[in-house]
Scaffold this motif. Structure first.
Motif, PDB file in Angstrom:
ATOM      1  N   LEU A 140      24.095 -51.560   7.928  1.00 53.87           N
ATOM      2  CA  LEU A 140      25.406 -51.272   8.516  1.00 53.87           C
ATOM      3  C   LEU A 140      25.449 -51.477  10.034  1.00 53.87           C
ATOM      4  O   LEU A 140      26.519 -51.371  10.636  1.00 53.87           O
ATOM      5  N   GLY A 141      24.304 -51.717  10.646  1.00 54.11           N
ATOM      6  CA  GLY A 141      24.272 -51.900  12.089  1.00 54.11           C
ATOM      7  C   GLY A 141      24.450 -50.602  12.860  1.00 54.11           C
ATOM      8  O   GLY A 141      25.036 -50.568  13.929  1.00 54.11           O
ATOM      9  N   VAL A 142      23.924 -49.530  12.281  1.00 55.17           N
ATOM     10  CA  VAL A 142      24.013 -48.198  12.883  1.00 55.17           C
ATOM     11  C   VAL A 142      22.625 -47.825  13.386  1.00 55.17           C
ATOM     12  O   VAL A 142      21.612 -48.192  12.789  1.00 55.17           O
ATOM     13  N   HIS A 143      22.571 -47.074  14.485  1.00 55.86           N
ATOM     14  CA  HIS A 143      21.281 -46.623  15.005  1.00 55.86           C
ATOM     15  C   HIS A 143      20.646 -45.667  13.995  1.00 55.86           C
ATOM     16  O   HIS A 143      21.310 -44.792  13.445  1.00 55.86           O
ATOM     17  N   ARG A 144      19.361 -45.835  13.769  1.00 56.23           N
ATOM     18  CA  ARG A 144      18.664 -45.041  12.741  1.00 56.23           C
ATOM     19  C   ARG A 144      18.717 -43.548  13.015  1.00 56.23           C
ATOM     20  O   ARG A 144      18.926 -42.747  12.108  1.00 56.23           O
ATOM     21  N   GLU A 145      18.520 -43.162  14.270  1.00 61.45           N
ATOM     22  CA  GLU A 145      18.514 -41.730  14.588  1.00 61.45           C
ATOM     23  C   GLU A 145      19.907 -41.118  14.433  1.00 61.45           C
ATOM     24  O   GLU A 145      20.032 -39.951  14.063  1.00 61.45           O
ATOM     25  N   ALA A 146      20.937 -41.893  14.708  1.00 58.36           N
ATOM     26  CA  ALA A 146      22.305 -41.399  14.498  1.00 58.36           C
ATOM     27  C   ALA A 146      22.519 -41.123  13.006  1.00 58.36           C
ATOM     28  O   ALA A 146      22.997 -40.048  12.620  1.00 58.36           O
ATOM     29  N   LEU A 147      22.127 -42.086  12.179  1.00 57.21           N
ATOM     30  CA  LEU A 147      22.279 -41.909  10.733  1.00 57.21           C
ATOM     31  C   LEU A 147      21.417 -40.751  10.236  1.00 57.21           C
ATOM     32  O   LEU A 147      21.857 -39.958   9.399  1.00 57.21           O
ATOM     33  N   ARG A 148      20.217 -40.626  10.783  1.00 56.95           N
ATOM     34  CA  ARG A 148      19.337 -39.523  10.374  1.00 56.95           C
ATOM     35  C   ARG A 148      19.990 -38.174  10.673  1.00 56.95           C
ATOM     36  O   ARG A 148      19.951 -37.255   9.857  1.00 56.95           O
ATOM     37  N   SER A 149      20.634 -38.056  11.832  1.00 54.56           N
ATOM     38  CA  SER A 149      21.285 -36.776  12.177  1.00 54.56           C
ATOM     39  C   SER A 149      22.502 -36.533  11.283  1.00 54.56           C
ATOM     40  O   SER A 149      22.775 -35.399  10.915  1.00 54.56           O
ATOM     41  N   TRP A 150      23.235 -37.588  10.906  1.00 61.07           N
ATOM     42  CA  TRP A 150      24.385 -37.413   9.998  1.00 61.07           C
ATOM     43  C   TRP A 150      23.921 -36.939   8.635  1.00 61.07           C
ATOM     44  O   TRP A 150      24.539 -36.061   8.028  1.00 61.07           O
ATOM     45  N   VAL A 151      22.822 -37.527   8.153  1.00 65.55           N
ATOM     46  CA  VAL A 151      22.287 -37.136   6.836  1.00 65.55           C
ATOM     47  C   VAL A 151      21.786 -35.694   6.896  1.00 65.55           C
ATOM     48  O   VAL A 151      22.038 -34.901   5.982  1.00 65.55           O
TER      49      VAL A 151
END
Length: 106
Positions: free
Chosen positions: A40-51
Motif C-alpha cells: 500500500l505504500g505505507v510506512h511500516r511503523e505507522a501500520l504497526r501502530s494502527w494494528v
C-alpha cells in the motif's frame, strides 16, 4: 485543532483489515505488516501502530482504547477551561472586594 493526518482514515482501516486477513490466511503474525505496508505504500511503523491500536480497541491487547483516549482528551480540555474560568473569577472577586472595602483609599 489537531494536525492533519498523512494517511486518510479509509486507508488506515483498509490496511488494518488487510493485515488481519493476511494473518488469518497464513496463520502467523510475522511478515504480514511488512507485506501490507509495502503493497500500500505505507510506512511500516505507522501500520504497526494502527494494528496495535486496533488490537487494543478490540480487547485483544491491554491499553487505552481510542474512545477512552478521546473521552480523556475532552475531559482534560474541559478541565483546563474550568481552571481558567476559576482563575478569572478569583481575580474578579479580589478586585470587587477591594473596591467595596471602605477601609482602603480609592
Amino acid at each position: 485543532m489537531p494536525a492533519p493526518r498523512k494517511y486518510p482514515q479509509e486507508l488506515r482501516d483498509r490496511a488494518v483489515k488487510m493485515v488481519f486477513d493476511l494473518r488469518e490466511e497464513t496463520g502467523g503474525k510475522t511478515g504480514a505488516i511488512a507485506r501490507v505496508a509495502d503493497r500500500l505504500g505505507v510506512h511500516r511503523e505507522a501500520l504497526r501502530s494502527w494494528v496495535r491500536q486496533a488490537d487494543v480497541d478490540e480487547g485483544k491487547r491491554p491499553g487505552t482504547t481510542s474512545s477512552d483516549a478521546q473521552w480523556i482528551a475532552e475531559l482534560e480540555r474541559e478541565n483546563r477551561e474550568l481552571r481558567r474560568a476559576n482563575e478569572i473569577l478569583k481575580v474578579a472577586s479580589a478586585f470587587f472586594a477591594r473596591e467595596l472595602d471602605p477601609r482602603l483609599p480609592r
